[in-house]
Enzyme design. Sequence first.
Site, PDB file in Angstrom:
ATOM      1  N   LYS A  13       0.832  -1.198   0.000  1.00  0.00           N
ATOM      2  CA  LYS A  13       0.000   0.000   0.000  1.00  0.00           C
ATOM      3  C   LYS A  13       0.877   1.263   0.000  1.00  0.00           C
ATOM      4  O   LYS A  13       2.096   1.179   0.178  1.00  0.00           O
ATOM      5  CB  LYS A  13      -0.908  -0.035   1.232  1.00  0.00           C
ATOM      6  CG  LYS A  13      -1.906  -1.215   1.231  1.00  0.00           C
ATOM      7  CD  LYS A  13      -2.771  -1.145   2.478  1.00  0.00           C
ATOM      8  CE  LYS A  13      -3.764  -2.280   2.539  1.00  0.00           C
ATOM      9  NZ  LYS A  13      -4.613  -2.170   3.753  1.00  0.00           N
ATOM     10  N   ASN A  20      -1.520  -0.048   7.482  1.00  0.00           N
ATOM     11  CA  ASN A  20      -1.010  -1.395   7.765  1.00  0.00           C
ATOM     12  C   ASN A  20      -0.205  -2.018   6.625  1.00  0.00           C
ATOM     13  O   ASN A  20      -0.102  -3.241   6.500  1.00  0.00           O
ATOM     14  CB  ASN A  20      -2.133  -2.307   8.271  1.00  0.00           C
ATOM     15  CG  ASN A  20      -3.261  -2.442   7.262  1.00  0.00           C
ATOM     16  OD1 ASN A  20      -3.174  -1.930   6.148  1.00  0.00           O
ATOM     17  ND2 ASN A  20      -4.308  -3.140   7.643  1.00  0.00           N
ATOM     18  N   TYR A  60     -12.656  -2.862  -2.555  1.00  0.00           N
ATOM     19  CA  TYR A  60     -13.131  -2.757  -1.178  1.00  0.00           C
ATOM     20  C   TYR A  60     -14.660  -2.687  -1.105  1.00  0.00           C
ATOM     21  O   TYR A  60     -15.214  -2.030  -0.219  1.00  0.00           O
ATOM     22  CB  TYR A  60     -12.505  -1.536  -0.498  1.00  0.00           C
ATOM     23  CG  TYR A  60     -11.065  -1.744  -0.063  1.00  0.00           C
ATOM     24  CD1 TYR A  60     -10.685  -2.893   0.642  1.00  0.00           C
ATOM     25  CD2 TYR A  60     -10.082  -0.797  -0.328  1.00  0.00           C
ATOM     26  CE1 TYR A  60      -9.370  -3.089   1.051  1.00  0.00           C
ATOM     27  CE2 TYR A  60      -8.756  -0.986   0.088  1.00  0.00           C
ATOM     28  CZ  TYR A  60      -8.419  -2.136   0.775  1.00  0.00           C
ATOM     29  OH  TYR A  60      -7.119  -2.319   1.201  1.00  0.00           O
ATOM     30  N   HIS A  93      -1.625  -5.420   1.579  1.00  0.00           N
ATOM     31  CA  HIS A  93      -2.903  -6.101   1.377  1.00  0.00           C
ATOM     32  C   HIS A  93      -2.643  -7.547   0.960  1.00  0.00           C
ATOM     33  O   HIS A  93      -1.720  -7.805   0.209  1.00  0.00           O
ATOM     34  CB  HIS A  93      -3.724  -5.410   0.275  1.00  0.00           C
ATOM     35  CG  HIS A  93      -4.910  -6.229  -0.149  1.00  0.00           C
ATOM     36  ND1 HIS A  93      -6.100  -6.245   0.564  1.00  0.00           N
ATOM     37  CD2 HIS A  93      -5.076  -7.114  -1.163  1.00  0.00           C
ATOM     38  CE1 HIS A  93      -6.949  -7.088  -0.012  1.00  0.00           C
ATOM     39  NE2 HIS A  93      -6.352  -7.627  -1.062  1.00  0.00           N
ATOM     40  N   GLU A 153      -9.993 -10.393  -7.086  1.00  0.00           N
ATOM     41  CA  GLU A 153      -9.041  -9.273  -7.018  1.00  0.00           C
ATOM     42  C   GLU A 153      -7.982  -9.355  -8.113  1.00  0.00           C
ATOM     43  O   GLU A 153      -7.578  -8.337  -8.678  1.00  0.00           O
ATOM     44  CB  GLU A 153      -8.372  -9.255  -5.636  1.00  0.00           C
ATOM     45  CG  GLU A 153      -9.345  -8.853  -4.523  1.00  0.00           C
ATOM     46  CD  GLU A 153      -8.769  -9.058  -3.127  1.00  0.00           C
ATOM     47  OE1 GLU A 153      -7.580  -9.423  -3.010  1.00  0.00           O
ATOM     48  OE2 GLU A 153      -9.509  -8.852  -2.149  1.00  0.00           O
TER      49      GLU A 153
HETATM   50  P1  IDP Z   1      -7.616  -6.827   5.512  1.00  0.00           P
HETATM   51  O1  IDP Z   1      -6.863  -5.753   4.768  1.00  0.00           O
HETATM   52  O2  IDP Z   1      -6.802  -7.430   6.612  1.00  0.00           O
HETATM   53  O3  IDP Z   1      -8.230  -7.854   4.602  1.00  0.00           O
HETATM   54  P2  IDP Z   1     -10.270  -5.553   5.785  1.00  0.00           P
HETATM   55  O4  IDP Z   1     -11.215  -5.728   6.913  1.00  0.00           O
HETATM   56  O5  IDP Z   1     -10.635  -6.109   4.455  1.00  0.00           O
HETATM   57  O6  IDP Z   1      -8.847  -6.123   6.287  1.00  0.00           O
HETATM   58  O7  IDP Z   1      -9.992  -3.984   5.662  1.00  0.00           O
HETATM   59  C1  IDP Z   1      -9.335  -3.473   4.551  1.00  0.00           C
HETATM   60  C2  IDP Z   1      -8.443  -2.357   4.981  1.00  0.00           C
HETATM   61  O8  IDP Z   1      -9.208  -1.287   5.492  1.00  0.00           O
HETATM   62  C3  IDP Z   1      -7.461  -2.688   6.103  1.00  0.00           C
HETATM   63  O9  IDP Z   1      -6.307  -3.360   5.667  1.00  0.00           O
HETATM   64  C4  IDP Z   1      -7.140  -1.316   6.629  1.00  0.00           C
HETATM   65  O10 IDP Z   1      -6.191  -0.645   5.796  1.00  0.00           O
HETATM   66  C5  IDP Z   1      -8.472  -0.603   6.497  1.00  0.00           C
HETATM   67  N1  IDP Z   1      -9.211  -0.663   7.754  1.00  0.00           N
HETATM   68  C6  IDP Z   1      -9.848  -1.719   8.282  1.00  0.00           C
HETATM   69  N2  IDP Z   1     -10.424  -1.398   9.466  1.00  0.00           N
HETATM   70  C7  IDP Z   1     -10.126  -0.104   9.689  1.00  0.00           C
HETATM   71  C8  IDP Z   1     -10.430   0.816  10.762  1.00  0.00           C
HETATM   72  O11 IDP Z   1     -11.084   0.484  11.734  1.00  0.00           O
HETATM   73  N3  IDP Z   1      -9.927   2.080  10.619  1.00  0.00           N
HETATM   74  C9  IDP Z   1      -9.192   2.466   9.555  1.00  0.00           C
HETATM   75  N4  IDP Z   1      -8.888   1.650   8.536  1.00  0.00           N
HETATM   76  C10 IDP Z   1      -9.349   0.372   8.604  1.00  0.00           C
END
Ligand code: IDP
Length: 187
Positions: A20, A149, A86, A152, A163
């Site tokens: 990312k 984080n 997303y 992805h 995807e």
């Molecule tokens: P993943 O990336 O581990 O599959 P997902 O639930 O699909 O997790 O969420 C996608 C992305 O959305 C996360 O990697 C993160 O960057 C962002 N995200 C998820 N939850 C939050 C939150 O509570 N606050 C801000 N960003 C979030």
Amino acid sequence: GQRGKSSLPHARERTLIAVKPDGVQRRLIGQIIQRFEQRGFKLVGMKMLQVSVSEMNAFTMSVCNSSVTVDVSVVKVSEDLLSQHYSELRAKPFYPSLLYYMTSGPVVVMVWEGHNVVQTSRTMVGTTNPTEAQPGTVRGDFSTHVSRNVVHASDSLEGAKREIQLWFQGQELLNWDCCDQKSISEV
Ligand code: IDP
């Protein structure tokens, strides 16, 4: 256990991994690629691109519990990619800021292939929230906050298929033989 033909499709399993914008900014591309290479997975597609947003002139996002309106009218087109990527998160309060973050700079998207690659790469990447991510995982080693984080990884076989089709044209993915394949997997 699984033997012979039944394990064949798994060796060709593919997943989408993306570095990312924060990972690119922090020069982590190489270290992330290295982890997948050394684990024994095969890189079959990779590109760098910056996604931009359309039909969003301004949106409100929450920063440190207060609302901030962000004008994104200068950013243009291609909402499709991210909103499809997303799609399950569209109703989440953090969705607008997620789009803003994901379009803030270049990303590196990759397709990795190998036995059980979808599940194994989720383990290598760590939990969505880095607060809970184990040391040794990408998120556990390189990040502290869920909104940044670093990486992805597709979360299921169906998700990976969807995807990969979204981010790559068929001809961008290469079928090639790794010379060490027989040492890495039975098939
Ligand atoms: P993943 O990336 O581990 O599959 P997902 O639930 O699909 O997790 O969420 C996608 C992305 O959305 C996360 O990697 C993160 O960057 C962002 N995200 C998820 N939850 C939050 C939150 O509570 N606050 C801000 N960003 C979030």
